[in-house]
Design a protein around this motif. Structure first.
Motif, PDB file in Angstrom:
ATOM      1  N   GLY A  30     -20.764   1.900  27.149  1.00 25.90           N
ATOM      2  CA  GLY A  30     -20.665   0.722  26.291  1.00 25.90           C
ATOM      3  C   GLY A  30     -19.222   0.368  25.978  1.00 25.90           C
ATOM      4  O   GLY A  30     -18.852  -0.815  25.916  1.00 25.90           O
ATOM      5  N   SER A  35     -19.710  -3.640  25.605  1.00 18.57           N
ATOM      6  CA  SER A  35     -21.043  -4.113  25.222  1.00 18.57           C
ATOM      7  C   SER A  35     -21.465  -3.487  23.903  1.00 18.57           C
ATOM      8  O   SER A  35     -21.599  -2.268  23.801  1.00 18.57           O
ATOM      9  CB  SER A  35     -22.060  -3.770  26.313  1.00 18.57           C
ATOM     10  OG  SER A  35     -23.372  -4.040  25.865  1.00 18.57           O
ATOM     11  N   GLN A  36     -21.698  -4.330  22.907  1.00 17.89           N
ATOM     12  CA  GLN A  36     -22.167  -3.843  21.601  1.00 17.89           C
ATOM     13  C   GLN A  36     -23.558  -3.230  21.700  1.00 17.89           C
ATOM     14  O   GLN A  36     -23.834  -2.207  21.087  1.00 17.89           O
ATOM     15  CB  GLN A  36     -22.194  -4.996  20.589  1.00 17.89           C
ATOM     16  CG  GLN A  36     -20.839  -5.376  20.027  1.00 17.89           C
ATOM     17  CD  GLN A  36     -20.988  -6.421  18.931  1.00 17.89           C
ATOM     18  OE1 GLN A  36     -21.998  -7.127  18.855  1.00 17.89           O
ATOM     19  NE2 GLN A  36     -19.977  -6.532  18.091  1.00 17.89           N
ATOM     20  N   GLN A 109     -19.263 -11.833  22.790  1.00 15.87           N
ATOM     21  CA  GLN A 109     -18.702 -10.592  23.322  1.00 15.87           C
ATOM     22  C   GLN A 109     -18.511 -10.734  24.831  1.00 15.87           C
ATOM     23  O   GLN A 109     -19.458 -11.025  25.563  1.00 15.87           O
ATOM     24  CB  GLN A 109     -19.653  -9.432  23.026  1.00 15.87           C
ATOM     25  CG  GLN A 109     -19.139  -8.071  23.409  1.00 15.87           C
ATOM     26  CD  GLN A 109     -18.213  -7.495  22.361  1.00 15.87           C
ATOM     27  OE1 GLN A 109     -18.120  -8.024  21.253  1.00 15.87           O
ATOM     28  NE2 GLN A 109     -17.530  -6.422  22.694  1.00 15.87           N
ATOM     29  N   THR A 111     -18.552  -9.297  27.946  1.00 12.04           N
ATOM     30  CA  THR A 111     -19.124  -8.069  28.517  1.00 12.04           C
ATOM     31  C   THR A 111     -19.123  -8.120  30.042  1.00 12.04           C
ATOM     32  O   THR A 111     -19.382  -9.174  30.635  1.00 12.04           O
ATOM     33  CB  THR A 111     -20.574  -7.889  28.025  1.00 12.04           C
ATOM     34  OG1 THR A 111     -20.581  -7.864  26.600  1.00 12.04           O
ATOM     35  CG2 THR A 111     -21.173  -6.596  28.559  1.00 12.04           C
ATOM     36  N   VAL A 113     -21.046  -7.748  32.857  1.00  9.19           N
ATOM     37  CA  VAL A 113     -22.496  -7.784  32.983  1.00  9.19           C
ATOM     38  C   VAL A 113     -23.028  -6.874  34.093  1.00  9.19           C
ATOM     39  O   VAL A 113     -24.049  -6.196  33.912  1.00  9.19           O
ATOM     40  CB  VAL A 113     -22.980  -9.229  33.203  1.00  9.19           C
ATOM     41  CG1 VAL A 113     -24.492  -9.268  33.378  1.00  9.19           C
ATOM     42  CG2 VAL A 113     -22.555 -10.110  32.036  1.00  9.19           C
ATOM     43  N   ALA A 116     -23.073  -3.211  33.145  1.00  9.74           N
ATOM     44  CA  ALA A 116     -24.001  -3.103  32.016  1.00  9.74           C
ATOM     45  C   ALA A 116     -25.445  -3.112  32.504  1.00  9.74           C
ATOM     46  O   ALA A 116     -26.314  -2.409  31.971  1.00  9.74           O
ATOM     47  CB  ALA A 116     -23.768  -4.253  31.043  1.00  9.74           C
ATOM     48  N   PHE A 165     -29.555  -8.523  30.168  1.00 14.94           N
ATOM     49  CA  PHE A 165     -28.471  -8.550  31.155  1.00 14.94           C
ATOM     50  C   PHE A 165     -28.915  -9.210  32.458  1.00 14.94           C
ATOM     51  O   PHE A 165     -28.103  -9.834  33.149  1.00 14.94           O
ATOM     52  CB  PHE A 165     -27.940  -7.142  31.405  1.00 14.94           C
ATOM     53  CG  PHE A 165     -27.066  -6.637  30.296  1.00 14.94           C
ATOM     54  CD1 PHE A 165     -26.013  -7.407  29.814  1.00 14.94           C
ATOM     55  CD2 PHE A 165     -27.295  -5.398  29.716  1.00 14.94           C
ATOM     56  CE1 PHE A 165     -25.206  -6.957  28.796  1.00 14.94           C
ATOM     57  CE2 PHE A 165     -26.494  -4.932  28.689  1.00 14.94           C
ATOM     58  CZ  PHE A 165     -25.443  -5.711  28.225  1.00 14.94           C
ATOM     59  N   ASP A 184     -24.932 -10.658  24.578  1.00 17.05           N
ATOM     60  CA  ASP A 184     -24.887  -9.303  24.014  1.00 17.05           C
ATOM     61  C   ASP A 184     -25.177  -9.283  22.512  1.00 17.05           C
ATOM     62  O   ASP A 184     -26.082  -8.565  22.069  1.00 17.05           O
ATOM     63  CB  ASP A 184     -23.518  -8.679  24.308  1.00 17.05           C
ATOM     64  CG  ASP A 184     -23.508  -7.188  24.078  1.00 17.05           C
ATOM     65  OD1 ASP A 184     -23.849  -6.441  25.008  1.00 17.05           O
ATOM     66  OD2 ASP A 184     -23.175  -6.757  22.957  1.00 17.05           O
TER      67      ASP A 184
END
Length: 306
Positions: A30, A35-36, A109, A111, A113, A116, A165, A184
């Motif tokens: 994370g 990523s939260q 956020q 992120t 992807v 994730a 995601f 996210d």
């Protein structure tokens, strides 16, 4: 009993080790992909590890025979631990919820992807596997049921993350690509909003046990169904039934109030009645602490004498 405990102990160990793996995996991954929701998933697993260790230690302590110091057993520790577990989970959810709202209001956020998505897939498969294992054995103890609930929450979180995601990847190929940073924190809001119910419900149930309140109506109905034929057979005018569920133990207190029309109830008859009650409630998978009393004077059944 030993085999039951061995099964409980092994299942709790599995829960601890797998949760530890996903905790480290989630927190590190994370952080790397910003990523939260993945970080929360890992942090949740880390909290689960600590709480599972607590459950394991308390389960071992409860099983140790110590009638001198704990004449009524130590089952009260089970709902106390469950309150602590879900209290911590509730606090974690609230903190993460606030963080997600702040992130959402500040533009989302950014992120990564693709990586994730890999985490979400692996995590979902692992969490579902552990949940299925624990859920099959949830009737063995309140601890295992609480663990199964935790993994159910984690499985659904992971599934929601996976879906989120996948949606983010699809959105990135459309004119709405600017919405990807919001995926996210929105997933965090949805997941936390849904799961806040579980710790609240479970803590309420555990508080009822700590306060020794009446259990589910189905349990009381089961004992009343057994008591009614006994009253008719011995022409007993009245009976008072009290039941409290504490952890995996039922405390059952039955007072039969005899009247002038009642048949003679010998000591042998009383033991037969106790045996009949136990035999006809074997399908209730709890340890039972049964107290059956007989009296001609109702005041001795009130239990609140000065």
């Amino acid at each position: 009993m030993f085999k039951s405990f061995a099964g409980e102990k092994n299942l709790l160990k599995i829960s601890v080790f797998v949760a530890l793996f996903f905790a480290i995996f989630g927190v590190v991954w994370g952080s790397l992909v910003s990523s939260q929701i993945i970080f929360f998933d890992g942090l949740y697993s880390l909290v689960s590890v600590m709480l599972s260790l607590l459950s394991l230690l308390v389960a071992q302590f409860i099983k140790k025979n110590d009638r001198m110091r704990f004449p009524y057993g130590k089952e009260m520790l089970e709902p106390v631990v469950i309150i602590i577990k879900y209290g911590v989970i509730f606090l974690l959810c609230i903190i993460t919820l606030i963080t997600a709202i702040v992130s959402l209001l500040s533009g989302g956020q950014d992120t990564r992807v693709g990586p994730a998505l890999i985490f979400a897939f692996v995590n979902t498969i692992g969490c579902v596997a552990v949940f299925i294992l624990l859920n099959k054995n949830k009737d063995k103890s309140g601890f295992i049921k609480a663990e199964a609930n935790q993994w159910k929450m984690d499985s659904l979180i992971s599934g929601a993350v996976l879906f989120g995601f996948i949606s983010a990847v699809l959105i990135s190929y459309t004119p709405y690509e600017y919405l990807v940073p919001y995926v996210d924190p929105v997933m965090v809001l949805i997941v936390i909003g849904y799961f806040l119910k579980t710790p609240i419900v479970e803590m309420t149930k555990a508080f009822r046990e700590v306060l020794e309140m009446s259990p589910d109506q189905s349990i009381e109905a089961k004992f009343k169904k057994v008591i009614t034929p006994i009253e008719k057979k011995y022409q007993i005018s009245e009976s008072i039934l009290r039941i409290a569920k504490v952890g995996n133990k039922l405390f059952i207190d039955i007072d039969f109030i005899l009247g002038p029309q009642s048949k003679m109830v010998t000591i042998a008859d009383q033991d037969k009645i106790r045996e009949q009650i136990i035999q006809h409630t074997r399908d209730l998978v709890y340890k039972k602490w049964l107290t059956v009393s007989f009296t001609n004077d109702k005041k001795w059944a009130q239990k609140d004498l000065a």
